[in-house]
Design a protein around this motif. Structure first.
Motif, PDB file in Angstrom:
ATOM      1  N   ALA A 176       1.022  -0.970   0.130  1.00 24.86           N
ATOM      2  CA  ALA A 176       0.192  -0.054  -0.065  1.00 24.86           C
ATOM      3  C   ALA A 176       0.950   1.268   0.242  1.00 24.86           C
ATOM      4  CB  ALA A 176      -0.864  -0.115   1.299  1.00 24.86           C
ATOM      5  N   ARG A 189      -3.158   0.133  -4.000  1.00 30.20           N
ATOM      6  CA  ARG A 189      -3.209  -0.917  -3.012  1.00 30.20           C
ATOM      7  C   ARG A 189      -2.771  -2.104  -4.212  1.00 30.20           C
ATOM      8  NH1 ARG A 189      -8.222  -2.686   0.820  1.00 30.20           N
ATOM      9  NH2 ARG A 189      -6.860  -4.021   2.241  1.00 30.20           N
ATOM     10  N   LEU A 197      -5.206   0.349   3.278  1.00 27.83           N
ATOM     11  CA  LEU A 197      -5.111   1.673   2.910  1.00 27.83           C
ATOM     12  C   LEU A 197      -6.573   2.226   2.893  1.00 27.83           C
ATOM     13  CD1 LEU A 197      -2.872   3.441   1.887  1.00 27.83           C
ATOM     14  CD2 LEU A 197      -3.552   3.162  -0.418  1.00 27.83           C
TER      15      LEU A 197
END
Length: 474
Positions: A176, A189, A197
């Motif tokens: 992330a 991500r 995230l």
């Protein structure tokens, strides 16, 4: 890998934070607050980068957030008309813990400076890096984050979101990231959503957007949670607002250790409340492995939620049988085994609640077993008549390649010992681990990455050279 310092836990990954505002704000201060809220995710280095659309200031160093950023150093990254900022707290998983590996990492392109803060690992970073070196690329650090940054930078003829999407398609693993240019903020991500995230937005007239590893960082800067960044999604924020692109849809398998241990208890990730899931783990443990006992005692602080759940389900009273010294943190380095043994006593001490009692001791994990043995001994020395150990994760048998330092496989006690052998090693009267099925039911949300328990890696594993193979041998 950093030397083992006696803290017998899977070590945290990293924490990332980014904020974009269309109106002038003290983004350096807000980023400081954001990464301070994420300090539990990394205690070895901290950094902040800020831009006002023209200037681009970066400050980073080894240490905790409060150690790196005194007033003078925070002032050095303050910009009166700041528009975008990112921050990072680091635990080193790839690349030794040297100052030049601290993040954010920056690079210069023909369109300006880029800054990157990264949580996780790329399992094919070595192959991509070697190929880029053959093509003339230069690297200033030893960590895999710079591979992603260089991939993006060399496509600077493209729009930044397009270049980032192309880099995402070339790297595999759990990650992330937040990325900034002088005028935009990007978050992305991995396709399995292994690393978390989230997106938030500040209340009030500025309406600044925030991207961070956990919701606690949003709340620290006055933002509300909008949603999680989806697995495989790229989001970016510029003067036109928030935009989204699904780059690489995959099968969501977020890291189970976020709910077991890593995330703060006030976080909610992928729709699952962390504190409530830990209570359910304890309830499930009590159903799977009941025992006659007098009190339920958590190993603070990580065993707290599961201990509450075990006590509720079993009807055995909950009590604080261990006191945790709040000042004995990870900054204390124990250089010898004798010093590491003393470190446990500096950190934990038994209370009178365990005297003459049959204790159910609850912890989130057992990695090497060394600390568990010392805690059991502490309780017995304090007068506990029995110690029954219950663990809210399955036995850790395999290393993590996605951004968690779980030690080499040969150091994982569950990879070389049966449960009964571990029980004998730590000196407990009984020892039980939650089942994989029970863990899934407790989290009760998305599919989970359980690779460190069962060796099934959803995002693949690195190609192993001889050194890696030796490190992973049982």
């Amino acid at each position: 890998m950093p030397p083992y310092d006696g803290d017998d836990k899977p070590h945290d990954e990293c924490g990332v934070f980014g904020i974009y505002s269309s109106q002038p704000l003290d983004l350096a201060w807000l980023t400081y607050l954001g990464i301070f809220a994420l300090q539990h995710r990394g205690q070895e280095a901290a950094g902040i980068a800020v831009s006002d659309g023209d200037k681009f200031h970066v400050e980073k160093d080894l240490g905790l957030v409060t150690q790196v950023f005194d007033e003078r150093r925070l002032d050095s990254v303050r910009l009166a008309n700041a528009r975008v900022s990112i921050g990072h707290v680091r635990y080193s998983t790839t690349g030794s813990n040297l100052r030049f590996n601290a993040q954010p990492l920056t690079t210069r392109t023909n369109k300006g400076i880029l800054g990157l803060a990264h949580n996780g690992n790329f399992v094919n970073a070595r192959e991509v890096r070697n190929q880029m070196l053959m093509e003339g690329a230069l690297f200033a650090t030893t960590n895999d984050s710079e591979v992603m940054l260089n991939l993006i930078a060399r496509e600077s003829h493209m729009d930044l979101p397009e270049a980032t999407a192309g880099a995402m398609q070339q790297l595999r693993g759990g990650y992330a990231c937040v990325l900034m240019s002088r005028t935009a903020l990007i978050g992305f991500r991995d396709p399995n959503g292994v690393r978390p995230l989230v997106i938030g937005q500040r209340e009030g007239p500025d309406g600044a957007y925030v991207i961070a590893s956990e919701p606690c960082a949003l709340f620290a800067v006055g933002a509300r949670l909008l949603r999680d960044v989806l697995p495989g999604e790229l989001v970016w924020i510029d003067h036109d607002g928030l935009h989204s692109l699904m780059v690489h849809p995959g099968r969501p398998t977020p890291c189970s250790f976020e709910w077991i241990y890593f995330a703060r208890s006030d976080s909610r990730l992928d729709g699952v409340d962390t504190h409530e899931s830990r209570i359910r783990m304890g309830e499930q443990l009590a159903r799977e492995f009941p025992v006659d006992a007098d009190i339920v005692v958590p190993v603070p602080d990580s065993g707290m939620g599961a201990a509450i759940g075990y006590a509720r389900e079993s009807g055995i009273p909950f009590d604080y049988g261990l006191y945790k010294n709040p000042f004995a943190g990870r900054t204390f380095l124990a250089p010898t085994q004798a010093a590491r043994d003393l470190k446990v006593k500096m950190k934990l001490s038994p209370t009178s609640a365990v005297r003459g009692k049959r204790v159910v001791l609850i912890d989130d994990s057992i990695v090497r077993g060394t600390t568990s043995r010392q805690i059991v001994n502490l309780l017995r020395e304090a007068g506990a008549t029995e110690v029954h150990f219950r663990v809210s994760s399955p036995p850790i048998k395999h290393p993590c390649f996605y951004g968690i330092d779980t030690a080499a496989r040969k150091e994982l006690v569950a990879s070389t010992h049966s449960v009964d052998q571990i029980r004998e090693l730590i000196g407990a009267d009984s020892l039980k681990f939650i089942s994989e099925r029970g863990l899934r039911e407790a989290v009760s949300g998305p599919g989970l990455c359980l690779a460190c328990f069962n060796g099934e890696y959803p995002a693949g594993t690195p190609l192993l050279n001889d050194v890696d193979k030796l490190a992973l041998e049982v």
